[in-house]
Structure formats: structure tokens, C-alpha cells
Design a protein around this motif. Structure first.
Motif, PDB file in Angstrom:
ATOM      1  N   GLY A   1      18.462  20.469 -14.509  1.00  0.00           N
ATOM      2  CA  GLY A   1      18.211  20.931 -16.023  1.00  0.00           C
ATOM      3  C   GLY A   1      17.311  20.087 -16.512  1.00  0.00           C
ATOM      4  O   GLY A   1      15.974  20.021 -15.985  1.00  0.00           O
ATOM      5  N   THR A   2      17.523  19.365 -17.781  1.00  0.00           N
ATOM      6  CA  THR A   2      16.372  18.835 -18.560  1.00  0.00           C
ATOM      7  C   THR A   2      16.479  17.505 -18.392  1.00  0.00           C
ATOM      8  O   THR A   2      17.486  16.912 -18.425  1.00  0.00           O
ATOM      9  N   VAL A   3      15.316  16.659 -18.286  1.00  0.00           N
ATOM     10  CA  VAL A   3      15.255  15.264 -18.532  1.00  0.00           C
ATOM     11  C   VAL A   3      15.107  14.874 -19.749  1.00  0.00           C
ATOM     12  O   VAL A   3      13.778  15.398 -20.381  1.00  0.00           O
ATOM     13  N   SER A   4      15.944  13.981 -20.417  1.00  0.00           N
ATOM     14  CA  SER A   4      15.432  13.582 -21.871  1.00  0.00           C
ATOM     15  C   SER A   4      15.376  12.091 -21.836  1.00  0.00           C
ATOM     16  O   SER A   4      16.299  11.350 -21.443  1.00  0.00           O
ATOM     17  N   SER A   5      14.018  11.707 -22.264  1.00  0.00           N
ATOM     18  CA  SER A   5      13.792  10.488 -22.284  1.00  0.00           C
ATOM     19  C   SER A   5      14.346   9.323 -23.458  1.00  0.00           C
ATOM     20  O   SER A   5      14.428   8.211 -23.542  1.00  0.00           O
ATOM     21  N   GLY A   6      14.645  10.323 -24.502  1.00  0.00           N
ATOM     22  CA  GLY A   6      15.194   9.613 -25.745  1.00  0.00           C
ATOM     23  C   GLY A   6      14.440   8.318 -26.212  1.00  0.00           C
ATOM     24  O   GLY A   6      13.435   8.318 -26.478  1.00  0.00           O
ATOM     25  N   SER A   7      15.200   7.452 -26.260  1.00  0.00           N
ATOM     26  CA  SER A   7      14.664   6.056 -26.880  1.00  0.00           C
ATOM     27  C   SER A   7      13.775   5.269 -25.805  1.00  0.00           C
ATOM     28  O   SER A   7      13.361   4.311 -26.017  1.00  0.00           O
ATOM     29  N   GLN A   8      13.664   5.688 -24.470  1.00  0.00           N
ATOM     30  CA  GLN A   8      12.908   5.123 -23.541  1.00  0.00           C
ATOM     31  C   GLN A   8      11.354   4.879 -24.165  1.00  0.00           C
ATOM     32  O   GLN A   8      10.635   5.951 -24.454  1.00  0.00           O
ATOM     33  N   GLN A   9      10.959   3.738 -24.419  1.00  0.00           N
ATOM     34  CA  GLN A   9       9.703   3.304 -24.794  1.00  0.00           C
ATOM     35  C   GLN A   9       8.539   3.714 -23.846  1.00  0.00           C
ATOM     36  O   GLN A   9       7.362   3.851 -24.256  1.00  0.00           O
ATOM     37  N   GLN A  10       9.022   3.464 -22.329  1.00  0.00           N
ATOM     38  CA  GLN A  10       7.989   3.856 -21.470  1.00  0.00           C
ATOM     39  C   GLN A  10       8.748   4.280 -20.172  1.00  0.00           C
ATOM     40  O   GLN A  10       9.821   3.853 -20.026  1.00  0.00           O
ATOM     41  N   TRP A  11       7.912   5.130 -19.214  1.00  0.00           N
ATOM     42  CA  TRP A  11       8.792   5.542 -18.186  1.00  0.00           C
ATOM     43  C   TRP A  11       7.445   5.980 -17.093  1.00  0.00           C
ATOM     44  O   TRP A  11       6.610   6.495 -17.355  1.00  0.00           O
ATOM     45  N   MET A  12       7.990   6.029 -15.818  1.00  0.00           N
ATOM     46  CA  MET A  12       7.299   6.456 -14.742  1.00  0.00           C
ATOM     47  C   MET A  12       8.055   7.458 -13.916  1.00  0.00           C
ATOM     48  O   MET A  12       9.131   7.007 -13.436  1.00  0.00           O
ATOM     49  N   SER A  13       7.428   8.667 -13.641  1.00  0.00           N
ATOM     50  CA  SER A  13       8.094   9.649 -12.815  1.00  0.00           C
ATOM     51  C   SER A  13       7.026   9.955 -11.742  1.00  0.00           C
ATOM     52  O   SER A  13       5.992  10.089 -12.120  1.00  0.00           O
ATOM     53  N   ARG A  14       7.295  10.145 -10.486  1.00  0.00           N
ATOM     54  CA  ARG A  14       6.424  10.268  -9.293  1.00  0.00           C
ATOM     55  C   ARG A  14       7.284  11.380  -8.544  1.00  0.00           C
ATOM     56  O   ARG A  14       8.353  10.873  -7.898  1.00  0.00           O
ATOM     57  N   ASN A  15       6.605  12.546  -7.994  1.00  0.00           N
ATOM     58  CA  ASN A  15       7.100  13.316  -7.020  1.00  0.00           C
ATOM     59  C   ASN A  15       8.458  13.811  -7.393  1.00  0.00           C
ATOM     60  O   ASN A  15       9.313  13.702  -6.488  1.00  0.00           O
ATOM     61  N   ASP A  16       8.692  14.261  -8.814  1.00  0.00           N
ATOM     62  CA  ASP A  16      10.020  14.830  -9.110  1.00  0.00           C
ATOM     63  C   ASP A  16       9.949  16.378  -9.617  1.00  0.00           C
ATOM     64  O   ASP A  16       8.886  16.610  -9.934  1.00  0.00           O
TER      65      ASP A  16
END
Length: 632
Positions: free
Chosen positions: A236-251
Motif C-alpha cells: 500500500g502507501t507509506v505515509s510519513s506524517g510528522s516525520q521530520q526526515q527519513w531515509m529510504s533505500r531500495n524499497d
């Protein structure tokens, strides 16, 4: 990172006072030892898991293991190495679940671990919750110092129907202290359709197949501040919401929604398009060089192995979607499996004999440096295993050899100051490791917090071509032994090697230059930083005649460097009059390039005058966020 960071716009305009962490007294926990749990039947195991072609289950010290393509890798160990079985004793802090167990018994154990670990931020209890291949109808809440992992070769070998959750109700819905927890190598179908994984630094989700959506902030839409997602699929969907920063790799995912200050995507096929700063998405189409973290699994005979993924270049998407990823399957007899009572001398005897280390959950005091000097040697932690170097020693050092991996550990600085906590490669290392690089994955450094400690540097990378993957290097801003003259530490990361690559790098609160990059050819994909909160006055925090120190400096003389999606924040709560002249520093040459930079004054408490060198506007009580798309 303990202060409640205000969310952009509304909460930046109305910051709240920071909350101190609630200290919890951990209670006794009944953990089911691995030996007490019934093993899979042959039929169950055969149905639930698979093994790479030609994989062997040898127990002698002359071991032949297979890579994923059926090729043979021969390993010979010196006499005198501590013996380890292919069905080892993982010690008192590892719980292994079997699908033949009742769901109620499994749920009771999961709840018991969570009740102990929910708010046990700096406690000494460590837990690994491991699931043999099969299907489980349970829901797992994951607290501090806990790893949940499947024991299949594929994530889909372990199916959890219910949910795997990290939330922040222990802290009033504030997830900015949800540290030190890991989820990896299983499939989960959340009963609500959406799993919640609200974490900050020192937490990873790897090799997970979410049959539903994934929410990265707390259930009450409270604050959250960073995390790391890799080698995973979310239908489904990834929702980052209030995350101030995020790292995604090979997803891989069905979609992504949400952004705040610094969202970085590398090798994610369905990532949002590059759009910095509105929204602040930094998107890199392929991962230039990748080495996934090793992981244990169990075969149809009940023998344990560790799968060691191969180094890959120019990749996109999760490695396991089309079958077993490239790599090598090592029998557990190639590893010395520690007990929490083991000494550094015992572990070094195994390393000196050419064995690998599997460090089971516990807190290990080291009176000598663990030395990995053989090519392709592995030091792998389970259940947030923690190393404390005593008497000023370095916790781990590696030789100038190919392929060494250090992964899955917390390293706490000891009460006697160390020079370094980990050295990847010796000083002056010069060998070319491009075909088989060293790597360090899911390793979290703490200077203070759990215990009073100090070091000059945390991590020093001397070996060329080293890969760093999800590192949090933290001089504590809360907890035990915290203060400007107490948990002293100059620099979080020094890179001397050439062609070193970092993914998901967070370095916080060090007292001088926090990252110093001396080697050519370096690359960083995502950097998150907070300046030290606690300089008592400007005179105490001066780089010569310059106010403050850079969070990330590329040294003069470096001619090639690339950095993507980098942010530095200030929160000078001890003395809001403190000024940092610039967050980043680099030679102004064409080969040194920064892409997508941001600075933030958290709640307007303190000033960063420039983003990089003398470029970029100030952040302060008036302007709290500045974006700079590129430098030079």
C-alpha cells in the motif's frame, strides 16, 4: 534527540518546552529459551522455507558453504577456535517462536517483553524475538532494545497476521525518543490494514514485506524524527506524517505521501519525483553500491546459517523480490555464538582463529579491542547487543582486508575516555577494496545517556571503499552522565579512506566538527544532524576565531565529494545566544558538490548564520528553516 521538535509551520510557531525522558525501572521478564521451544517438524520446515542451491550444513572447522548461485566458498579455521554448533545455544535473551506454539502463548511472551521494554530507554535488558518459518496470528509491539526478526531465507517465509508496531504512548505520543529497535526479515499483514512504525534514529526496518500500508508517525499524529527503511516492499502507501526526515533505500511501495524537512529516496522504483525544496524530496534513481546486512536463517533440517548478501552496484528495488538474492550462505559453525558472560579475550580467540562472531543480546564490557583482521570476517549483533569499551580501549578495529562487516550493535563509550570507539581499517590503510568493500550497518554509538562516558572520536573510517548503512552517532543530550564537561566527545565520524559511501547517516551533538571527511570520492545519501545543545557560552564553542563548528566538513584539499539530502539543526537551550557560523564547510571546487541542503533553528532557539561556508541565509528566532538546492 530528546526535545519535542515542533512540526513545520504550526508547531514551529508554537513550540513547547522539551520533555525529559521518563526513566523506567525494568521488571523481571520470563523469556522462553530456544531449547524449550518445540522445533519445526520436517514437513513444516520444508513447506515454510527454502535453501540456496547446494547449501551445506557442515559442523567441522573446514567448512564449505554455497553462494546463491551454487558456487562453493571454502573457509578453513585455525585450531583452537571456540566451537559452535549449527544448532547453537543463543543464550537467555533470545526467544525463538515456532508455528506449532499456541497464538496465546506467543502473544503473552510478546506482551511481556514489550511491558518491560516499552519505556526502558537506557535499561540493560536486551531481547531478540525470532520467528521460525510459518504463519503466526499475533501482534507485536516493539519497545526499546528489542529486535524482531524472521528466520526464513525470504521475508515471506515468516507470515505475521496482526501487526508489528512501534508507537509512542509511553512518551505522550512523542516518538522523537523511539530509538534502539529493529524489525527485519518477515512479512506482516496488519489487521487494521496499516502498520505503524513511528521511530527516530537508531531504528531500522529491513527486508520486511508489508501486506498493507505503513504509517511512520504515532497513532495520535504526534511527532517523530527520522528512521531508515531498506530492502522492503509495502503493497500500500507509506505515509510519513510528522516525520521530520527519513531515509529510504531500495524499497518498493504502492505510493508515498508526506514530507517535512528532508526526505531522501535512493534506489526506490516508485519514489516521489525529485522536487527539493517544495516538497523537500531528494530522489536518486539507483543505489550506486549496496551491501545488505547479514542475517540468520534456519533450514529444513533445523540447522542455522547466516546469509551474507553480495555487494551489488547500480540497483533499484528490494533484492529478494525475484527469488534468493545473490550472496553466500555460511553455516552457523563458522560463527562463535557468544553468551552475555563472554569476555573480550574469548571473542578475540574466535576472531584470531578466523571465525566470525554472532553476539547475542546483552551488555558486554570489553577490556581489549575486538580485532577483525581476516578477509570477509563478520561481527554481527542480535537484539541490540551492546559493547562498552573499558579502560579507554577501542571497541572494534578491522584490518586493511576485504569484506569485513560490522552490524547490529550499540557501542557505549566507557567512563575512561577512548581515542576511537570503532576503527574501520588501520591508520594509513591503502588497499583497494572496491570489489569487496568493508561495511558497517545498523551500528549505533552513544556517548553518555546509558552511562557516563567519553571519547575523542566515535567512528574512524580508514579503509578505502567502505560502506556505511544506517548509522546513528550520538553524544547524548539526555540520560545519565550528560553535560558539557561530562560526556565529552570531539567528533562523531572521521573519514580518511577514499571512495567511502554513507547511507542514512545521523551524527548529533558532538563538541567540535561533527563529521570530518578527508578522503576523496566520498558520497553521502541523507545526513541528519543536531548541533550540541549545551555550549554554556560562545567562548566555549569556537573554531579558532569562528563561531561554532561545522556539522559536516569536507576538508581542504579534497577534490571530489557528493552529498545528497543533508540537514543540520540547532537548539541551543542552555544559552540561546549561541551562534554557529555555518552548518557545512567544503572547498569551493567543481568536484565537491552538495545537493539539497537545509538548516533549521528548532523553535527559534539559537542561530546558524549560513548553510555552507558563507552561502545561505541565517536560521534564528525569526526565520526557522532555510533551504539551499545546491552548492556550489
Amino acid at each position: 534527540m530528546s526535545t519535542e521538535r515542533a512540526r513545520p509551520l504550526d508547531r514551529l510557531l508554537h513550540p513547547r518546552a522539551p520533555r525529559r525522558p521518563r526513566l523506567a525501572v525494568w521488571t523481571a521478564l520470563l523469556v522462553v529459551p530456544a531449547a524449550m521451544i518445540a522445533p519445526l517438524t520436517a514437513a513444516q520446515a520444508a513447506e515454510a522455507t527454502h535453501v540456496p542451491a547446494g547449501a551445506s550444513t557442515v559442523s567441522s572447522k573446514a567448512a564449505t558453504s554455497s553462494d546463491a548461485d551454487g558456487g562453493q566458498v571454502h573457509r578453513t579455521f585455525a585450531a583452537g577456535a571456540p566451537a559452535t554448533s549449527n544448532t547453537p545455544d543463543f543464550g537467555p535473551n533470545v526467544t525463538i517462536f515456532d508455528p506449532s506454539m499456541s497464538s496465546s502463548d506467543i502473544q503473552s511472551t510478546l506482551d511481556s517483553v514489550f511491558n518491560t521494554q516499552q519505556s526502558n530507554q537506557f535499561g540493560t535488558q536486551r531481547n531478540a524475538l525470532l520467528f521460525k518459518p510459518g504463519t503466526y496470528n499475533v501482534s507485536a509491539n516493539i519497545g526499546f532494545n528489542t529486535q524482531i526478526a524472521g528466520l526464513g531465507l525470504s521475508p515471506d517465509d515468516v507470515q505475521i497476521n496482526g501487526g508489528v508496531t512501534s508507537d509512542a504512548q509511553w512518551n505522550g505520543g512523542n516518538a522523537t525518543e523511539n530509538f534502539w529497535r529493529e524489525a527485519e526479515n518477515f512479512a506482516v499483514t496488519p489487521s487494521s490494514g496499516t502498520d505503524t512504525w513511528a521511530v527516530s534514529q537508531g531504528a531500522s526496518m529491513r527486508r520486511v514485506d508489508v501486506n498493507g500500508s505503513l504509517k511512520l508517525d504515532p497513532t495520535n499524529d504526534g511527532w517523530s524524527s527520522g528512521g531508515f527503511l531498506s530492502d522492503s516492499r509495502i503493497s500500500g502507501t507509506v505515509s510519513s506524517g510528522s516525520q521530520q526526515q527519513w531515509m529510504s533505500r531500495n524499497d518498493n511501495w504502492g505510493g508515498w505521501t508526506g514530507s517535512n524537512w528532508n526526505m531522501v529516496f535512493v534506489g526506490d522504483p516508485n519514489a516521489p519525483a525529485q522536487s527539493f525544496p517544495t516538497p523537500p524530496y531528494t530522489t536518486v534513481g539507483q543505489t550506486p553500491v549496496q551491501r545488505e546486512k547479514p542475517f540468520p536463517y534456519i533450514d529444513s533440517s533445523g540447522d542455522y546459517h547466516v546469509f551474507v548478501p553480495a555487494t551489488q552496484t547500480n540497483t533499484s528495488g528490494a533484492t529478494w523480490l525475484n527469488g534468493t538474492a545473490a550472496g553466500t550462505s555460511l553455516p552457523m559453525s563458522d560463527f562463535y555464538v557468544t553468551q552475555p558472560t563472554d569476555t573480550a579475550e574469548t571473542m578475540n580467540a574466535a576472531l584470531a582463529a578466523g571465525e566470525n562472531l554472532l553476539i547475542t543480546p546483552g551488555v558486554y564490557h570489553l577490556d581489549q579491542t575486538l580485532k577483525a583482521t581476516s578477509a570477509n570476517q563478520i561481527i554481527l549483533g542480535m537484539g541490540m547487543a551492546t559493547l562498552v569499551p573499558d579502560n579507554g580501549v577501542t571497541a572494534i578495529s578491522t584490518g586493511d582486508v576485504d569484506g569485513v562487516q560490522v552490524a547490529g550493535l550499540i557501542v557505549d563509550a566507557g567512563s575512561t575516555k577512548s581515542t576511537d570507539l570503532i576503527d574501520m581499517g588501520p591508520s594509513g590503510a591503502s588497499a583497494d577494496h572496491s570489489s569487496d568493500p568493508q561495511s558497517i550497518e545498523d551500528v549505533y554509538f552513544r556517548v553518555g545517556g546509558a552511562t557516563a562516558g567519553s571519547t575523542t572520536n566515535a567512528l574512524v573510517v580508514n579503509a578505502n571503499d567502505t560502506i556505511g548503512d544506517n548509522l546513528w552517532i550520538w553524544r547524548a543530550d539526555h540520560g545519565n552522565g550528560v553535560g558539557w564537561t561530562s560526556n565529552t566527545a570531539d567528533t562523531g565520524l572521521i573519514v580518511n579512506g577514499a571512495d567511502v559511501t554513507m547511507y542514512g547517516l545521523a551524527v548529533e551533538h558532538f563538541q567540535k566538527t561533527e563529521v570530518l571527511w578527508n578522503g576523496n570520492g566520498g558520497k553521502t545519501y541523507f545526513f541528519q544532524n543536531e548541533n550540541p545543545y549545551d555550549p554554556p557560552d560562545q567562548a566555549s564553542w569556537m573554531d579558532g576565531s569562528t563561531d561554532g563548528y561545522p556539522a559536516y566538513e569536507v576538508a581542504a584539499g579534497v577534490t571530489s565529494h557528493q552529498a545528497y539530502g543533508v540537514g543540520s539543526y540547532c537548539y541551543f537551550n542552555v544559552n540561546p545566544a549561541i551562534v554557529n557560523d555555518h552548518a557545512f564547510q567544503a572547498p569551493a571546487v567543481s568536484g565537491v558538490q552538495f545537493h539539497d541542503l537545509t538548516t533549521v533553528s528548532l523553535g527559534g532557539v539559537g542561530t546558524i548564520s549560513h548553510v555552507i561556508n558563507e552561502t545561505g541565509d541565517a536560521v534564528n528566532s525569526t526565520t526557522q528553516n532555510v533551504y539551499l538546492p545546491s552548492f556550489p
